[in-house]
Each structure stands twice: as C-alpha cells, then as structure tokens.
Design a protein around this motif. Structure first.
Motif, PDB file in Angstrom:
ATOM      1  N   GLY A  90     -26.503 -84.826  -8.751  1.00  0.00           N
ATOM      2  CA  GLY A  90     -25.233 -85.425  -9.148  1.00  0.00           C
ATOM      3  C   GLY A  90     -25.148 -86.895  -8.793  1.00  0.00           C
ATOM      4  O   GLY A  90     -26.123 -87.534  -8.388  1.00  0.00           O
ATOM      5  N   GLN A 119     -20.492 -77.227  -9.181  1.00  0.00           N
ATOM      6  CA  GLN A 119     -19.627 -78.122  -8.414  1.00  0.00           C
ATOM      7  C   GLN A 119     -20.322 -78.559  -7.132  1.00  0.00           C
ATOM      8  O   GLN A 119     -21.140 -77.830  -6.569  1.00  0.00           O
ATOM      9  CB  GLN A 119     -18.297 -77.437  -8.079  1.00  0.00           C
ATOM     10  N   THR A 124     -20.061 -85.954  -8.189  1.00  0.00           N
ATOM     11  CA  THR A 124     -19.803 -85.539  -9.565  1.00  0.00           C
ATOM     12  C   THR A 124     -21.083 -84.946 -10.116  1.00  0.00           C
ATOM     13  O   THR A 124     -22.132 -85.588 -10.091  1.00  0.00           O
ATOM     14  CB  THR A 124     -19.382 -86.733 -10.431  1.00  0.00           C
ATOM     15  N   CYS A 126     -23.608 -82.931 -13.051  1.00  0.00           N
ATOM     16  CA  CYS A 126     -23.881 -82.935 -14.491  1.00  0.00           C
ATOM     17  C   CYS A 126     -22.941 -81.973 -15.211  1.00  0.00           C
ATOM     18  O   CYS A 126     -22.445 -82.278 -16.299  1.00  0.00           O
ATOM     19  CB  CYS A 126     -25.339 -82.553 -14.714  1.00  0.00           C
ATOM     20  N   ASP A 128     -19.919 -81.155 -14.326  1.00  0.00           N
ATOM     21  CA  ASP A 128     -18.595 -81.786 -14.409  1.00  0.00           C
ATOM     22  C   ASP A 128     -18.503 -82.701 -15.632  1.00  0.00           C
ATOM     23  O   ASP A 128     -17.520 -82.677 -16.381  1.00  0.00           O
ATOM     24  CB  ASP A 128     -18.331 -82.624 -13.150  1.00  0.00           C
ATOM     25  N   VAL A 129     -19.546 -83.510 -15.832  1.00  0.00           N
ATOM     26  CA  VAL A 129     -19.531 -84.478 -16.928  1.00  0.00           C
ATOM     27  C   VAL A 129     -19.620 -83.776 -18.275  1.00  0.00           C
ATOM     28  O   VAL A 129     -18.903 -84.110 -19.224  1.00  0.00           O
ATOM     29  CB  VAL A 129     -20.667 -85.494 -16.754  1.00  0.00           C
ATOM     30  N   ALA A 132     -16.356 -82.393 -19.157  1.00  0.00           N
ATOM     31  CA  ALA A 132     -15.446 -83.468 -19.566  1.00  0.00           C
ATOM     32  C   ALA A 132     -15.773 -83.964 -20.972  1.00  0.00           C
ATOM     33  O   ALA A 132     -14.896 -84.480 -21.673  1.00  0.00           O
ATOM     34  CB  ALA A 132     -15.536 -84.627 -18.564  1.00  0.00           C
ATOM     35  N   ALA A 268     -16.061 -87.710 -13.422  1.00  0.00           N
ATOM     36  CA  ALA A 268     -16.520 -87.049 -14.642  1.00  0.00           C
ATOM     37  C   ALA A 268     -15.902 -87.656 -15.892  1.00  0.00           C
ATOM     38  O   ALA A 268     -16.597 -87.860 -16.899  1.00  0.00           O
ATOM     39  CB  ALA A 268     -16.197 -85.551 -14.561  1.00  0.00           C
ATOM     40  N   THR A 271     -17.390 -91.163 -16.674  1.00  0.00           N
ATOM     41  CA  THR A 271     -18.793 -91.033 -17.091  1.00  0.00           C
ATOM     42  C   THR A 271     -18.885 -90.441 -18.493  1.00  0.00           C
ATOM     43  O   THR A 271     -19.682 -90.889 -19.332  1.00  0.00           O
ATOM     44  CB  THR A 271     -19.570 -90.156 -16.095  1.00  0.00           C
ATOM     45  N   ALA A 272     -18.045 -89.434 -18.777  1.00  0.00           N
ATOM     46  CA  ALA A 272     -18.034 -88.828 -20.112  1.00  0.00           C
ATOM     47  C   ALA A 272     -17.624 -89.848 -21.165  1.00  0.00           C
ATOM     48  O   ALA A 272     -18.218 -89.907 -22.254  1.00  0.00           O
ATOM     49  CB  ALA A 272     -17.083 -87.634 -20.131  1.00  0.00           C
TER      50      ALA A 272
END
Length: 310
Positions: A90, A119, A124, A126, A128-129, A132, A268, A271-272
C-alpha cells in the motif's frame, strides 16, 4: 500432530539454527495452514523463522504446501496471458499506483489478477483505491474474468495464509507468509508474477527462488514495496522465463529529477481521481510505469506458453 521437532531445529538462534529440507518445510507449513497445531506453536514458528531467515529450499517447500491448499485459477478463456500482481504494502510515501498498472495491462490485452490485503490501518491499500474507482472485490476465485482488473483478497484466495499474515498484528513482526504471498502463482498454468523487493537481501532471496522454482516472473524494486514501477525514475528490471533470468531494463542513475503530477493526498479517493485522469488522457502515464507495461506486454507475447495461442 506437532511441529515442535521442527521448531527445535529452526529455533536455536541466528547462528545455531538448522535449515529444514524442502519436504520438512512443506510438512511444517502444511500443519500450520491446516491449523492442526496450537497457536503457541504457530507463534513460535513465525518468530523462529523471522530470526533465522528462510532458505531457498524452505521457501520452495512453503510454496508447495500453499499451492496444494489454494483453489487454483483456470487459464483465460480467450487464451490471453495472465499477469499476477501481489499487493500487500500500500501507500506509505507515494500514492499506490498498482491499480493504474493493472488497468493499463488489461487495456494492453492481458488478464490481470491482483491479490492482497483489503485494509491496512496505517496505509491506503490497492483494494481501497480500486473500490474508490468503482471496482468490486471478488468473493471467489471462480469469478475471475478475462477483460477486467480482478482483485482477490487474500482472505478469499487463501484464508489460511490470511490467518498467518494476521499473526503480525499480534507479535508485531512479519513472518514467512509475507514473503510467500509475493512469490506465489495462484493459477493452474503458467502466469507472469510481478515481484517486488524493498531491500537487497530480498532481491537475492527472490532471485534464487525464481531460478530454483522455474518461475515466470518480473522482479524490480517497486515503490513502497508494491510491484508497480516508481514513477519518478526507471528501475532495474529482471525477467524470468521458466527460471531463466534476463535483464529487460537498466536502472536510471543519478538523483530523481522529475516527479509526476500525482496527488500529495495518499487517500483512496484522491488516488482514484488521479488514475481516472491518467486513463482519460488528462495526465501522462508516468514514464517508468509506461515502460514497465511495455516490457510486460512484450515479454508475455514473446515467451511460449504464457499465451494459450503460443
């Protein structure tokens, strides 16, 4: 059953411990993954191996035990090559761009399977992103598709390995499972595993295991321990074809002179948004990541057996 006789061998300290054979290591981890031993024995195993360090033969035994207990993923129905991306670190100092790498590889015609944690209280992930970005996490290895980014939580792929990873939350130290997940190929057939390391000793260890196991893999020093290239500079990348090692990219020398327009916010959502903007053409793909994608695509198209059509 018991692993006490193995603990006696590996638990004699860094200089007094004895290495296990591959068969012994396979039997040891099989009992750990099957939960046929006590929590105390599992904790002792984790701490003993952490102090001693794993040999190549021990890791090969651990990989064999894990593979026998993992629901293996069938080849792509349309014959495309499968790229496996472990994601267990992460974002720590830079945004986690593993989802960008995965999406670019899908667009280039690869089937991509990412596996990792869902989690992390301190980072954060991958997962999580990807969530998102609107991607759903898979609940079964049988749900893998050919034309999307597939994210398999380790709890789905191997609940037993997930439990072993969770020991870290209790004892505060990583264990053999943290190396294991970055090496495993969860597919029935050949697949290209994108490996990453953080320290030189892990480079040497992973190289030896890839060669000894006849692996198909890429190996680079990624960013924050992730398998995606550091977007600020070109890294040394080695590729392995059935264990045969080849260099595909030399490392950039000198100081970092360019930083991509990625967000300072490592969360997230930010980054998304950045990844969506890159995919839409509003920002350029960081050059080292674009090069990594080109190398992977060229490799899977050139190596017989990675694509079903070859």
């Amino acid at each position: 059953m018991s692993i006490s006789h193995y603990i006696k061998e590996i638990g004699r300290g860094k200089h007094g411990a004895r290495a296990l054979t591959r068969a012994q290591a396979q039997d040891l981890l099989a009992q750990v993954l099957d939960r046929s031993v006590t929590d105390l024995e599992i904790g002792a195993f984790c701490l003993a191996m952490r102090i001693k360090g794993e040999t190549t033969e021990e890791m090969l035994g651990f990989l064999e035990a894990t593979r026998l207990r993992t629901p293996l993923i069938a080849p792509a129905q349309d014959g495309r090559a499968t790229v496996v991306i472990p994601s267990y670190n992460g974002a720590r100092k830079c945004p986690v761009l593993t989802p960008l790498l995965a999406q670019l590889l899908v667009q280039a015609g690869c089937r991509v399977i990412v596996h990792g944690v869902v989690q992390d209280p301190a980072r954060t992930t991958c997962a999580d992103v990807l969530q998102a970005m609107g991607h759903a996490l898979l609940h079964s290895a049988g749900a893998v598709r050919d034309d999307v980014v597939n994210y398999l939580p380790i709890e789905v792929l191997s609940p037993a390995v997930a439990q072993l990873l969770a020991v870290r939350r209790v004892v505060g130290l990583r264990n053999s499972a943290h190396s294991l997940v970055k090496l495993m190929n969860p597919c029935m057939g050949r697949a290209l595993v994108l490996g990453s390391y953080t320290h030189a000793e892990y480079l040497e260890a992973m190289d030896a295991i890839y060669v000894a196991s006849g692996a198909d893999a890429f190996l680079l020093r990624g960013i924050d321990g992730e398998a995606v290239a550091d977007g600020r500079r070109f890294q040394h990348i080695d590729a392995y074809c059935a264990g045969q090692k080849h260099n595909v990219q030399q490392a950039q020398v000198g100081r970092i002179t360019h930083v991509p327009d990625w967000p300072a916010d490592l969360g997230a959502a930010a980054t998304a948004d950045y990844i969506h903007a890159v995919l839409a053409g509003n920002f350029p793909v960081p050059a080292p990541i674009a090069a990594q994608v080109r190398h992977v695509v060229a490799w899977v198209n050139a190596v017989p057996g990675l694509c079903a059509g070859h």
